[in-house]
Design an enzyme around this catalytic site. Sequence first.
Site, short mmCIF file in Angstrom:
data_model
loop_
_atom_site.label_atom_id
_atom_site.label_comp_id
_atom_site.label_asym_id
_atom_site.label_seq_id
_atom_site.Cartn_x
_atom_site.Cartn_y
_atom_site.Cartn_z
N ASP A 67 21.35 29.11 46.47
CA ASP A 67 21.53 30.54 46.21
C ASP A 67 20.36 31.14 45.44
OD1 ASP A 67 23.86 30.37 47.46
OD2 ASP A 67 25.13 30.89 45.75
N TYR B 284 17.53 31.98 47.68
CA TYR B 284 17.89 33.14 48.50
C TYR B 284 17.75 34.42 47.66
CZ TYR B 284 20.72 36.34 51.29
OH TYR B 284 21.16 37.42 52.02
N ASP B 285 18.33 34.36 46.45
CA ASP B 285 18.32 35.56 45.59
C ASP B 285 16.91 36.00 45.23
OD1 ASP B 285 21.02 35.65 45.65
OD2 ASP B 285 21.32 34.65 43.73
N SER C 22 58.60 39.21 51.61
CA SER C 22 58.47 39.42 50.16
C SER C 22 59.79 38.98 49.52
CB SER C 22 58.11 40.86 49.85
OG SER C 22 59.15 41.68 50.28
N LEU C 23 59.98 39.28 48.26
CA LEU C 23 61.17 38.78 47.57
C LEU C 23 62.00 39.92 47.02
CD1 LEU C 23 59.55 35.89 45.49
CD2 LEU C 23 60.93 35.66 47.55
N GLU D 236 59.48 29.00 39.12
CA GLU D 236 58.03 28.92 38.97
C GLU D 236 57.46 30.28 38.58
OE1 GLU D 236 57.11 27.15 42.71
OE2 GLU D 236 57.02 29.06 43.75
N LYS E 79 55.53 33.72 38.62
CA LYS E 79 55.16 34.70 39.65
C LYS E 79 53.75 35.18 39.30
CE LYS E 79 56.96 38.76 42.07
NZ LYS E 79 55.71 39.44 42.26
N ASP F 189 50.40 37.11 39.32
CA ASP F 189 50.10 38.51 39.65
C ASP F 189 48.77 38.58 40.40
OD1 ASP F 189 50.51 41.15 39.83
OD2 ASP F 189 50.10 41.63 37.73
N TYR G 176 51.93 27.95 47.21
CA TYR G 176 53.32 27.62 46.85
C TYR G 176 54.27 27.57 48.05
CZ TYR G 176 53.03 32.73 46.67
OH TYR G 176 52.77 34.04 46.95
N LYS H 161 63.59 29.76 43.41
CA LYS H 161 63.86 29.37 44.80
C LYS H 161 64.92 28.29 44.82
CE LYS H 161 59.03 30.22 45.84
NZ LYS H 161 57.70 29.68 45.92
N LYS I 187 61.65 40.04 37.49
CA LYS I 187 60.50 40.84 37.05
C LYS I 187 60.55 41.04 35.54
CE LYS I 187 58.15 42.28 40.72
NZ LYS I 187 58.25 43.58 41.26
N CYS J 193 39.19 75.92 27.24
CA CYS J 193 38.60 74.72 27.84
C CYS J 193 37.77 73.98 26.77
CB CYS J 193 37.71 75.12 29.01
SG CYS J 193 36.73 73.75 29.64
N CYS K 36 33.84 74.47 28.16
CA CYS K 36 33.12 75.75 28.28
C CYS K 36 33.80 76.85 27.49
CB CYS K 36 32.99 76.15 29.74
SG CYS K 36 34.57 76.63 30.46
N CYS L 164 41.10 75.07 33.88
CA CYS L 164 39.94 75.86 33.50
C CYS L 164 39.46 76.48 34.82
CB CYS L 164 38.84 74.98 32.92
SG CYS L 164 37.29 75.86 32.76
N CYS M 198 32.00 76.07 34.75
CA CYS M 198 32.29 75.11 33.67
C CYS M 198 31.47 73.84 33.92
CB CYS M 198 33.77 74.79 33.64
SG CYS M 198 34.17 73.44 32.52
S1 IVH Z 1 57.34 32.93 47.19
C1 IVH Z 1 59.25 33.85 51.21
N1 IVH Z 1 56.28 32.22 44.91
O1 IVH Z 1 55.26 37.69 44.87
C2 IVH Z 1 58.80 33.70 49.83
N2 IVH Z 1 55.77 34.39 45.74
O2 IVH Z 1 57.37 39.74 45.25
C3 IVH Z 1 57.39 34.06 49.63
N3 IVH Z 1 54.22 35.65 44.35
O3 IVH Z 1 54.65 38.38 48.25
C4 IVH Z 1 56.96 34.28 48.25
N4 IVH Z 1 53.91 34.11 42.81
O4 IVH Z 1 52.68 37.49 46.84
C5 IVH Z 1 56.39 33.21 45.83
N5 IVH Z 1 55.36 31.43 42.94
C6 IVH Z 1 55.47 32.39 43.84
C7 IVH Z 1 54.78 33.61 43.72
C8 IVH Z 1 54.97 34.59 44.70
C9 IVH Z 1 53.58 35.32 43.22
C10 IVH Z 1 54.09 36.94 45.04
C11 IVH Z 1 53.89 36.85 46.53
C12 IVH Z 1 55.03 37.60 47.15
C13 IVH Z 1 55.50 38.45 46.01
C14 IVH Z 1 56.97 38.77 46.17
#
Ligand code: IVH
Length: 668
Positions: free
Chosen positions: A34, A37-38, A83-84, A114, A116, A118, A224, A288, A312, A406, A409, A424, A429
Amino acid sequence: MKQEEAKLKIQEFVKQLNQWNLEYYENDNPSVDDAEYDLLLRDLRELESQFPELVTKDSPTQKVSGFVASKFEKYEHREPMLSLGNAFNKEDLQDFDQQIFKANGNRNYKFFAELKIDGLSISLIYKNQKLFKAVTRGDGLVGEDVTANVKMIKEIPHEIKSEEEYVEVRGEIYLSKAEFNKINQKKAQANEPLFANPRNAAAGTLRQLDSRVVKERNLQAFLYFYMNRDSKDILTHQDSLKLIKDLQLPVNGEGKICDSIDEVWDYIEKYSAVRDQLPYEIDGIVIKVNEFETYEKIGYTSKTPKWAIAFKFPAEIKTTKLLSIFPTIGRTGRVTYNAQLEPVQIAGTTVRAATLHNADFIMNRDIRIQANVKIKKAGDIIPEVISAIKDTEFEKLLVWEPSTNCPDCNSLLEKISGEVDQYCINTNCPKKIIRSLQHFASRDAMNIEGLSIKILEKLYSEQIIKDVADIFKIADKKEVILNLENFGEKSFLNLITAIEKSKSNSSERLLFGLGIRHVGKKTAKVLIKNYKTIANLMTIGFEELSQIYDIGNVVAKSLIDWFNIMENKNLINKLVTLGINMDYKNDSSNSSDIFRDKIIVITGTLSKSRNYFRELLENNGARVTDSVSGKTDFLLAGEDAGSKLVKAKNLAVKIISEDDLKSMMEEK
Ligand code: IVH
């Protein structure tokens, strides 16, 4: 260096860098590291900034990335990415358990709790042991192919040892808190807008068109979810995590088997308490059912499995002292009030300021300067003052009153009838003008890199840039600009190159950049796609405009009012004279002109969303409108079409089905 010599050197550098890019992105087999290249890329940039007229289209400095597609390809998930459902308290979790018990018929199941993470969900597909695709969630059915970027994530192997021909594993891509802070520090130094939180930063990075930026930013991943469970001798979620780990994919180690909801609750309490100390952000706990054999019995809703749920975390609320209230002016003149706070830690970050929105917000809550206030930081959003604490000290404080003038101005602020905000309305301004210039240059508008708010403030105060047209004249002001503090020859040339490049943007960027009220990015695109040039758009009447799909009366009126103002007409003329492109440049690969000048209405239920068909038709030249009239050329009618179908029949408008559309497009 003479121009001839520079030209040869540039050609040589471009060729070499493109060759290295090919090795790197396409063949995954770079012949240089790299740093080398850089170094060459830096030399090329240097030369190009000295001789901007020698910059060629195929130069790696001009392409958004080496060989990554300029737009991410769509990719249909083999199985939808679900999603969940959410839980917010212990009762919700007990209900979840109760439903599982009912569906399963016995209590022979355990939970796996487990973190979640972000971040952003990702699906990794390995074919014959090789990483074949990495796809974002998208709408759950179709995601974006971000393979090139995911390949830059060190933790994700490009090859796995598996006997399966097809292996799909899903998980989360994230940025650590430390990495997030590092990126934002860099951005702050470069005067660029900061990412709001690690998730936004991860999303922004994953959708980067330049994979090298991705590599720099150290994204990480936790997997996961193992998709081909049937073909393996794995019976539980816990087994599947072990298998993912054995494939050398990263798995979060904090997960735990829980025998009951009480145990799940202990887990939740434990991680709520240590959340701030984790190196990455979590926004909840995922619970789960551990045993796969129960999954079919427990079942699914249309979007979520019933055997898993996301707890949540509540938005964190803290108390601190409000030190002062200060108004700021946006590009439209709208006043936003902000609170300066005694610094307070919320969700791992130090908060010093929070929004108070508008004067009504403050008065309705009777928020006063020096009061103790409650602050909320819900996930990603800017911190917000929720309320003032009405303690004994509170009564001694002065009732707050809105600004009348304001802050920039000093002209009188006004309230537009029917709106809560103050404005304003002084067109001269300085703050409004500078903010409008900033908007014009912003990434979603003209995308002029290097024209930061700081530079704009400077150029405005020197009267070098007074309106957006002046931006395109600054090449003539080289001497003056170079005399300004912190402005080197190189940054000047880079800026000129960026300005020059922006002249050929497709014109929806210009339309959006003009900052016409109610004409956002999406609306600007719809308008330009429909009318092809700004000149056309300026001639259209209210009736016709408001007929366009997604363009209501408010947008139509705002647009017509704007174009009716002589100064605005003059501005457009100036921009034309300065060589700014006013036409639509279609960047879509599946585009054509086959429906040029055709007016089409969509009705009924189709196999995909109306937006999908609208985009498709617009990309192929059509103007899509809301209601059927004598001018309508076609009605695209799906199932259960109602009054529009009747009207079209009465007016003898040609009615086409999805299949007709398909064959019309294939024919052409
Ligand atoms: S399981 C069918 N496990 O949370 C089950 N999701 O609100 C699929 N996320 O779309 C999801 N940590 O992007 C699962 N340990 C975890 C997670 C997780 C983050 C996210 C994931 C999902 C969203 C659901």
